[in-house]
Design an enzyme around this catalytic site. Structure first.
Site, PDB file in Angstrom:
ATOM      1  N   TYR A  66      31.489  -9.772  77.000  1.00  0.00           N
ATOM      2  CA  TYR A  66      30.447  -8.749  76.981  1.00  0.00           C
ATOM      3  C   TYR A  66      29.065  -9.370  76.985  1.00  0.00           C
ATOM      4  O   TYR A  66      28.879 -10.512  76.579  1.00  0.00           O
ATOM      5  CB  TYR A  66      30.611  -7.786  75.802  1.00  0.00           C
ATOM      6  CG  TYR A  66      30.293  -8.338  74.438  1.00  0.00           C
ATOM      7  CD1 TYR A  66      31.271  -8.981  73.679  1.00  0.00           C
ATOM      8  CD2 TYR A  66      29.034  -8.183  73.891  1.00  0.00           C
ATOM      9  CE1 TYR A  66      30.988  -9.467  72.422  1.00  0.00           C
ATOM     10  CE2 TYR A  66      28.749  -8.673  72.613  1.00  0.00           C
ATOM     11  CZ  TYR A  66      29.729  -9.318  71.885  1.00  0.00           C
ATOM     12  OH  TYR A  66      29.453  -9.805  70.638  1.00  0.00           O
ATOM     13  N   CYS A  67      28.124  -8.596  77.501  1.00  0.00           N
ATOM     14  CA  CYS A  67      26.716  -8.966  77.439  1.00  0.00           C
ATOM     15  C   CYS A  67      25.972  -7.751  76.909  1.00  0.00           C
ATOM     16  O   CYS A  67      26.563  -6.896  76.253  1.00  0.00           O
ATOM     17  CB  CYS A  67      26.199  -9.412  78.801  1.00  0.00           C
ATOM     18  SG  CYS A  67      26.243  -8.101  80.031  1.00  0.00           S
ATOM     19  N   GLN A  68      24.676  -7.638  77.194  1.00  0.00           N
ATOM     20  CA  GLN A  68      23.917  -6.527  76.632  1.00  0.00           C
ATOM     21  C   GLN A  68      24.200  -5.216  77.371  1.00  0.00           C
ATOM     22  O   GLN A  68      24.455  -4.186  76.764  1.00  0.00           O
ATOM     23  CB  GLN A  68      22.417  -6.853  76.673  1.00  0.00           C
ATOM     24  CG  GLN A  68      21.543  -5.844  75.950  1.00  0.00           C
ATOM     25  CD  GLN A  68      21.817  -5.771  74.451  1.00  0.00           C
ATOM     26  OE1 GLN A  68      22.419  -6.671  73.865  1.00  0.00           O
ATOM     27  NE2 GLN A  68      21.412  -4.675  73.834  1.00  0.00           N
ATOM     28  N   TYR A  76      27.166  -4.416  75.226  1.00  0.00           N
ATOM     29  CA  TYR A  76      26.933  -4.233  73.793  1.00  0.00           C
ATOM     30  C   TYR A  76      26.185  -2.940  73.530  1.00  0.00           C
ATOM     31  O   TYR A  76      26.384  -2.303  72.506  1.00  0.00           O
ATOM     32  CB  TYR A  76      26.150  -5.443  73.253  1.00  0.00           C
ATOM     33  CG  TYR A  76      25.906  -5.388  71.763  1.00  0.00           C
ATOM     34  CD1 TYR A  76      26.949  -5.591  70.874  1.00  0.00           C
ATOM     35  CD2 TYR A  76      24.639  -5.113  71.261  1.00  0.00           C
ATOM     36  CE1 TYR A  76      26.737  -5.529  69.499  1.00  0.00           C
ATOM     37  CE2 TYR A  76      24.412  -5.043  69.891  1.00  0.00           C
ATOM     38  CZ  TYR A  76      25.472  -5.255  69.012  1.00  0.00           C
ATOM     39  OH  TYR A  76      25.250  -5.191  67.663  1.00  0.00           O
TER      40      TYR A  76
END
Lengths: 554, 554
Positions: free
Chosen positions: B504-506, B532
């Site tokens: 995952y990232c932002q 996120y």
């Protein structure tokens, strides 16, 4: 496989990053002649104008960031000067070192873009263009150092008008010179007239129907002899596809002078692909070759060519060419064909003009727009649409672009369920209204007349009936019209002259009601499409030339 | 022919004016129980809030104006109290005179609307509703005369939130009480959570999962025992179709309690039609009966029923139910089905969440939005979409509504040509991006995981990999995740644990890149859809209840 990409802006960078996302196996080398990669081309005029003050905001990537994230070998200041198709190599000139070297490739992707067209005129060396970051730097430096007070922008297209507005922001007295009788060629003249008014309202000079004859040290001399003050001259008369490399390599060009590619972006060499502004696209409506130098199409092609190279099924469908530009407080947007092009191609078409508000009139802040949709009166197919106005124009053109693309008919617009709350639209959205009007016309319930047909119809004996209030009539009307307000009409049928009646109101709605009320009274009746507003705006400056054309042919 | 219409707001008035435009031959009589005709229902909360200060702005027509322009016989304060189908009459009560009379009809159109639902609770008489001009007048008078300091708005739907915002404008301390675990039922919980935050940010209290038990003189007591201060109580827990007349006349009702009509708006009596909020519509996706109490659908039906009565071919197609509402600085829009409904119906579906900017990030003023699209992973058919954010949410949902309606697939979104300039969108528009993501999922290039699946997947042995920067990770992460920034990933493959990786990232983009880079390394990898941001917003308040449900079933 080793993939070499020429050009590191929209199309080239989309191809490179997509190809890497599809797998680690390819070696990817990107050559860029300029110093920057992946920059925001469309932001350049606004950087010049100070709207985007920080130049770094335009630079979306660097060779270092692309190496780190995508394992791309991006080489700037590296110009590909020749292609050897046999040997599958490119000759690259290192612009800083002044040296040249060969680089091999298994697949080559050309994304060289387009270059501003610079006509061969006396003194033209002094004129600047605005296409690259380097161009923007030159223009910005000149504004800072020379403090010019006057500017001539040659060309009234998208970039020309954006540049004029941004020079105006610096306080320059700007004049736009356009050879055509209108700015923004993608829209029709009666909508372009609204843009002319907006430019003049903001104090931007506008000279139509004249070209530049010479560029002198402090002025510009036009083809009609006028001399305009011009401390600064910016050329924005369109771009030409960069085809030097392709031509030298013997690749086929298309009829419009761009690189010819198939649906898979493949050139006439099966190992060489091309994308972006340098290539010709296929028009969705008639299958002809068209340029479409737009960033979104370049990105789309870049992604697609990566898919093709990676062996994924992918093909580009025909383009409809949706575009938008801001001109001071106006939004101008267009999709599909305009009426000029339909007329030139001899395609049967019906135009509908409306002047809706951006949202419900009872909620504060609603602003007017002018919409025009063109459809095939036989099949109902939507052929194109354009809009000029404030908030919400881009939304309506996007909606119409999807409808056009999806093959909906003009009547289908009536049934679209669009998001309504009073801040966003109307319970009958402007797009629904276009559908209602189209349905009225297609079913024969209402006949309409276009603004440019009035002169001929009156000459043939039709009478003009203004159904607005007496006050509206007094404030300006089409010469020779009789005024009977719509609400008085039922009681005043005896006052109507014999023969065809052309009914009009301000925007077209009351005219439609009046036309309906008069149906069955024995009169042949038609409603002026778009009402007095369309007629008055269009004829104010265009009548001499276009009514003349109408007499000759339409 | 004599056509009698019951109800003079959206559906009824559209029917009346359209019928007159279609010809002078019909006698048209319209009965309206209230004092006003054709008023702007959707503007009422904003009149209460003072945004539309002049009450007259809400009144779009008067009986006099309708008589003058359309030769309509509109009688206000005239309640139709009974229908005699045999005799083809209605019994009308003149509410001012207190008398009753019969009126004959050849065709009857019912447009009685819907009434706010008022539950039978102690003290409920004190609660106000907001549906008619009379309701707005009552509320406005109370605000002026009693100067209440506190209010409880019961119901977190469109009208409830609009009312809460407008009471807040008057300086009241407002609390919204909603029985469900989220406001705005048409959107899914992880998007509704953004609306919860917006309400709280503006100081509006929000109680979820509780109903009203009693209304006391200065307070409201909730089902959970809480007592809220409430100088003013507004009920906005939905509307019920006004079916009293139809029921009394023996007309069929549909499964959802509204008047049943066919595609031509015909009730079970072939001479009686019904339109607007009182009737059931057909869902475009599954053909079921749905209410859709929206002004634009009412208008559409009104026009259509006039066409039917005039003998023109017309039929209403299935509804997708596009809607929008403003909640302080947020725009919330939706079209088609949401995930809750798809899940409840057992329909296979794929969700995609994105968090794009309203326009190009390098141009000033870009604001974020959250978009969610739902499609059928087998056919690619778009099933629904929703968006929450600033500028441009309504545009994207309108575009998606047209795509849904036209039967485009989720991948087709990638190829839509939408108007791009940096003030209006991005060269890859948010809608195009949804198409790209859908295509990546449908072709198997990327696997995604939804926010509500994380707990189960981790329990089954998956490892969480945060590919954001160390600073982002430190500012908040999903518990138990390993942090390796995407750009460091190629050099740190050895640090990865065995087993499935959930990346995952932002926002989801870097996660997609990382997922792509890890494909081929032997790891089973999936990207957290929406990143996120979606996970953190959704789980902040919803986790306890929804992760629980996820464990139990999803």
């Amino acid at each position: 496989m080793k993939v070499v990409i020429v050009g590191a802006v929209a199309g080239g960078m989309s191809a490179a990053t997509r190809l890497r996302r599809l797998g680690p196996e390819h070696e990817i080398v990107v050559f860029e002649r300029g110093s920057e990669v992946s920059y925001a081309n469309c932001g350049l005029p606004y950087h010049v104008g100070g709207v985007i003050p920080d130049r770094r905001d335009l630079l979306l990537q660097t060779p270092q960031s692309l190496r780190a994230r995508f394992d791309l070998d991006v080489r700037v200041r590296s110009e590909v000067v020749a292609i050897d198709r046999q040997a599958q190599t490119v000759r690259v000139r290192d612009l800083d070192a002044g040296t040249e070297y060969l680089e091999t490739w298994d697949r080559l992707v050309l994304s060289p873009g387009a270059a501003p067209f610079v006509p061969d005129l006396p003194g033209i060396e002094r004129a600047l263009t605005l296409r690259s970051v380097a161009d923007a730097d030159r223009l910005t430096a000149l504004l800072r150092e020379k403090r010019p007070a006057t500017a001539v922008v040659v060309g009234g297209g998208f970039i020309g008008l954006e540049t004029a507005e941004n020079l105006h922001r610096h306080g320059l007295q700007v004049t736009v010179v356009e050879l055509d009788s209108q700015v923004l060629a993608p829209i029709d003249p009666e909508l372009a007239a609204l843009v002319h008014a907006e430019l003049r309202r903001h104090g931007v000079g506008l000279v139509l129907g004249a070209g530049v004859a010479k560029v002198l040290p402090d002025t510009v001399e036009l083809s009609d002899g006028q001399v305009l003050p011009a401390d600064l001259v910016v050329l924005a008369i369109g771009v030409r596809p960069e085809t030097r490399l392709a031509t030298q390599a013997g690749l086929d060009l298309g009829p419009r002078g761009g690189i010819a590619v198939d649906e898979s972006m493949r050139t006439s060499d099966p190992h060489i692909y091309a994308v972006g502004d340098a290539v010709e696209k296929t028009d969705r409506l008639d299958g002809s070759s068209i340029p479409v130098p737009l960033a979104n199409t370049a990105n789309r092609q870049g992604r697609l060519v990566a898919d093709v190279i990676a062996g994924r099924p992918a093909r580009l469908t025909g383009r409809i060419g949706t575009a938008v530009v801001r001109v001071f407080d106006l939004t101008v947007a267009v999709t599909g064909w305009n009426e000029k092009r339909l007329r030139a191609a001899g395609r049967v078409h019906q135009a509908v003009h409306t002047h809706p508000l951006s949202h419900a009139g009872y909620y504060p802040g609603a602003v007017p727009m002018s919409l025009k949709v063109l459809f095939d009166p036989e099949s109902g197919a939507i052929l194109g649409a354009q809009g000029v106005g404030g908030e919400g124009v881009d939304k309506r053109i996007d909606v119409l672009a999807v409808a056009l693309r999806a093959g909906l008919s003009a009547e289908d617009l009536a049934d679209l369920e669009l998001a309504y709350a009073p801040q966003y639209g109307s319970a009958k959205d402007p797009v629904n209204m276009l559908g209602y009007i189209a349905e009225n016309i297609r079913t024969g319930m209402t006949r309409t007349v276009q603004w440019h047909e009035i002169t001929d119809r009156v000459a043939a004996g039709a009478h003009l009936l203004d159904v607005r209030t007496a006050a509206e009539h007094a404030a300006g009307c089409i010469p020779g019209s009789l005024n009977i307000p719509v609400d008085d009409l039922p009681g005043r049928l005896a006052d109507l002259p014999d023969g065809e009646l052309i009914v009009y109101c301000q925007l077209g709605m009351r005219g439609h009601t009046a036309t309906s009320l008069l149906t069955g009274t024995g009169h042949r009746v038609a409603n002026l499409d778009g009402g007095y507003r369309t007629w008055s705006v269009a004829t104010a400056e265009l009548a001499p030339m276009l009514v003349g054309r109408s007499v000759a042919g339409t």
